[in-house]
Design a protein around this motif. Structure first.
Motif, PDB file in Angstrom:
ATOM      1  N   LYS A  58       0.945  -1.137  -0.086  1.00 54.27           N
ATOM      2  CA  LYS A  58       0.025  -0.068  -0.087  1.00 54.27           C
ATOM      3  C   LYS A  58       0.905   1.399   0.028  1.00 54.27           C
ATOM      4  O   LYS A  58       0.457   2.347  -0.273  1.00 54.27           O
ATOM      5  N   TYR A  59       2.157   1.160   0.663  1.00 57.71           N
ATOM      6  CA  TYR A  59       2.767   2.563   0.831  1.00 57.71           C
ATOM      7  C   TYR A  59       4.334   2.025   0.594  1.00 57.71           C
ATOM      8  O   TYR A  59       5.106   1.980   1.341  1.00 57.71           O
ATOM      9  N   PRO A  60       4.740   1.728  -0.720  1.00 55.36           N
ATOM     10  CA  PRO A  60       5.980   1.406  -1.165  1.00 55.36           C
ATOM     11  C   PRO A  60       6.999   2.408  -0.701  1.00 55.36           C
ATOM     12  O   PRO A  60       6.898   3.780  -0.688  1.00 55.36           O
ATOM     13  N   ASN A  61       8.190   1.914  -0.031  1.00 53.54           N
ATOM     14  CA  ASN A  61       9.234   2.543   0.281  1.00 53.54           C
ATOM     15  C   ASN A  61       8.999   3.757   1.558  1.00 53.54           C
ATOM     16  O   ASN A  61       9.461   4.406   1.551  1.00 53.54           O
ATOM     17  N   LYS A  62       8.029   3.368   2.580  1.00 52.14           N
ATOM     18  CA  LYS A  62       7.457   4.102   3.459  1.00 52.14           C
ATOM     19  C   LYS A  62       7.435   3.547   4.730  1.00 52.14           C
ATOM     20  O   LYS A  62       7.290   4.185   5.799  1.00 52.14           O
TER      21      LYS A  62
END
Length: 168
Positions: A58-62
């Motif tokens: 849902k939140y790549p690289n976060k």
């Protein structure tokens, strides 16, 4: 490391005993967990991996989960760093970073753990880790915002992690 002011100021060792600068995760929400391969809570690796995949999708690289293997509680992670990595991958398909074996309490405690415990003491203000699979939630600025006991299931943390990722 008395001058450290954020999680990102520390450099523990990775699975090959090389320096692992936590600064590489600046701007991400972090879930730091002291893990063990032979513990009643070991099946939480499955929940951690599912949480890692779900939130990262849902939140790549976060977001990142960091495992810190520890053998200080009942000798429940006696293997070498290589054996621990193999165990995590073969038994639970772990793809999030699992670092080198770490001490979380005592004179040889990893500095990042000393710092996290100071930022967010446990029950009754105790500054020690009680058992395997305690979890610390770190915000994008490297501040400890939450601490959970071993009994907290990884899947129950997703809503709070996502809220922190979405926080401006």
């Amino acid at each position: 490391m008395a001058s450290a002011t954020t999680f990102f100021d520390f450099t523990p060792k990775d699975k090959t005993a090389k320096e692992y600068p936590l600064s590489q995760h600046k701007g991400k929400v972090i879930l730091a967990v002291n893990t063990a391969s032979k513990c009643g809570f070991t099946p939480q690796f499955k929940g951690l991996e599912e949480l890692w995949k779900s939130v990262s999708q849902k939140y790549p690289n976060k977001f990142v989960i960091l495992g810190f293997p520890c053998n200080q509680f009942g000798g429940q992670d006696p293997g070498s760093d290589e054996q621990i990595q193999e165990f995590c991958q073969l038994n639970y398909g772990v793809t999030f970073p699992v670092l080198g074996k770490t001490e979380v309490n005592g004179d040889k405690s990893e500095p990042v753990y000393e710092w996290m415990k100071g930022q967010k003491p446990g029950l009754l203000g105790l500054k020690r880790i009680k058992w395997n699979f305690e979890k610390f939630l770190i915000d994008k600025d490297g501040k400890v915002v939450q601490r959970w006991a071993s009994t907290s299931k990884p899947e129950s943390l997703e809503k709070e992690i996502i809220a922190l990722i979405e926080k401006k």
